[in-house]
Design an enzyme around this catalytic site. Structure first.
Site, mmCIF file in Angstrom:
data_model
loop_
_atom_site.group_PDB
_atom_site.id
_atom_site.type_symbol
_atom_site.label_atom_id
_atom_site.label_comp_id
_atom_site.label_asym_id
_atom_site.label_seq_id
_atom_site.Cartn_x
_atom_site.Cartn_y
_atom_site.Cartn_z
ATOM 1 N N ASP A 49 0.920 -1.260 -0.079
ATOM 2 C CA ASP A 49 0.037 0.107 -0.092
ATOM 3 C C ASP A 49 0.833 1.340 -0.038
ATOM 4 O O ASP A 49 0.387 2.523 -0.110
ATOM 5 C CB ASP A 49 -0.933 0.123 1.188
ATOM 6 C CG ASP A 49 -0.381 -0.025 2.530
ATOM 7 O OD1 ASP A 49 0.804 -0.290 2.717
ATOM 8 O OD2 ASP A 49 -1.102 -0.103 3.461
ATOM 9 N N GLU A 120 -1.675 -6.155 8.264
ATOM 10 C CA GLU A 120 -1.017 -5.588 9.339
ATOM 11 C C GLU A 120 -1.734 -5.750 10.772
ATOM 12 O O GLU A 120 -2.977 -5.872 10.700
ATOM 13 C CB GLU A 120 -0.795 -3.964 9.426
ATOM 14 C CG GLU A 120 -0.107 -3.390 8.350
ATOM 15 C CD GLU A 120 0.265 -2.084 8.326
ATOM 16 O OE1 GLU A 120 -0.067 -1.419 9.157
ATOM 17 O OE2 GLU A 120 0.664 -1.432 7.405
ATOM 18 N N GLU A 187 9.144 -5.083 11.045
ATOM 19 C CA GLU A 187 9.442 -3.782 10.550
ATOM 20 C C GLU A 187 9.925 -2.826 11.652
ATOM 21 O O GLU A 187 9.307 -2.669 12.656
ATOM 22 C CB GLU A 187 8.613 -3.004 9.640
ATOM 23 C CG GLU A 187 8.840 -1.502 9.315
ATOM 24 C CD GLU A 187 7.882 -1.001 8.250
ATOM 25 O OE1 GLU A 187 8.222 0.296 7.849
ATOM 26 O OE2 GLU A 187 6.981 -1.300 7.812
#
EC number: 2.1.2.11
Length: 271
Positions: A49, A120, A187
């Site tokens: 995205d 996510e 991340e």
């Protein structure tokens, strides 16, 4: 008579089987041409995205919708042959309920032909991941710094620096593993935590700003190629794309203004 040999595309289960094997190589891709170039070198391509920021000029990923992801997912599928293509589920497309997530994820898979979706979240998304996986949709998860929650984090900040944050990320990782995710993007977490997650989990960890001990790595392709004046600390520039583009366009503009382009060899004349 020549025989065309089709190239077998990598599957989500094959990515999962690479745990503790040769490191998994991945990049983002948003267009057919970049997918074509990256395809021979990558195990999977992520239609992230982040396309909203890189291609469409948004400040965050939040304005991206399912239609945009499908558009770019189709392009990447057309441009690639070998790599698994994973498409991000954008903000607002899966958080409401597992049923909402299934409706949008199944549409993404059906319309693009991709092999998996990514969403996510950790513990709070485990029920949704389980719901999707049990209905035949391969899911990659994403923990640590999750860009869709950038407002919650107060910006793009390193995760896992304090005990409570560290423990939460560990719990998130365990939850999404139990829910059936085939891999997890980790991340911007502190390196010792990334190493610990890689050692503990039975599914591959895909690092971005995490550790070279993760089971694989991913970067935004444009960051890695040198597009843009700024890049996060964890990006290594492997090219100077923006500089090369600027030089080429400047040379073109100069040739047009001086009438050096097109030359006789570049125009059609009567014979």
């Amino acid at each position: 008579m020549s025989v065309h040999k089709s190239i077998k595309r990598i599957t989500a289960s094959e990515i999962q089987a690479k745990k503790k094997q040769e490191p998994i190589v991945s990049l983002t891709a948003y267009q057919a041409y970049s997918a074509r170039i990256a395809d021979p070198h990558c195990d999977f391509l992520l239609v992230g995205d982040s396309v909203g920021m890189i291609v469409h000029g948004f400040d965050t990923t939040l304005p991206v919708d399912v239609d945009m992801m499908i558009l770019h997912g189709k392009a990447v599928m057309r441009g690639s042959q070998r790599a698994l293509v994973v498409v991000d589920m954008p903000f607002g497309s899966y958080e409401k309920s597992p049923e909402q997530a299934f409706s949008n994820a199944s549409r993404i898979l059906a319309d693009t032909g991709c092999g998996a979706v990514k969403l996510e979240g950790g513990i709070h998304m485990a029920k949704t991941i389980d719901f999707l996986c049990k209905r035949g949709i391969p899911v990659m998860s994403h923990i640590g710094l999750t860009p869709q929650a950038v407002n919650h984090f107060g910006g793009f900040k390193t995760q896992g620096r304090d005990k409570s944050d560290w423990e939460k990320i560990e719990a998130d990782a365990a939850a999404i593993e139990d829910a059936g995710a085939f891999a997890v993007v980790v991340e911007a977490v502190v390196e010792p935590l990334a190493v610990k997650l890689t050692e503990k989990l039975s599914i591959p960890t895909i690092g971005i700003g995490a550790s070279n001990q993760c089971d694989g790595q991913i970067l935004v392709m444009e960051d890695m190629l040198g597009y843009g004046a700024w890049a996060p600390k964890f990006v290594r520039r492997y090219g100077t794309l923006e500089q090369a583009m600027d030089t080429a366009i400047r040379n073109y503009a100069e040739d047009v203004k001086s009438r050096a382009f097109p030359s006789d060899s570049e125009i059609y004349k009567l014979k």
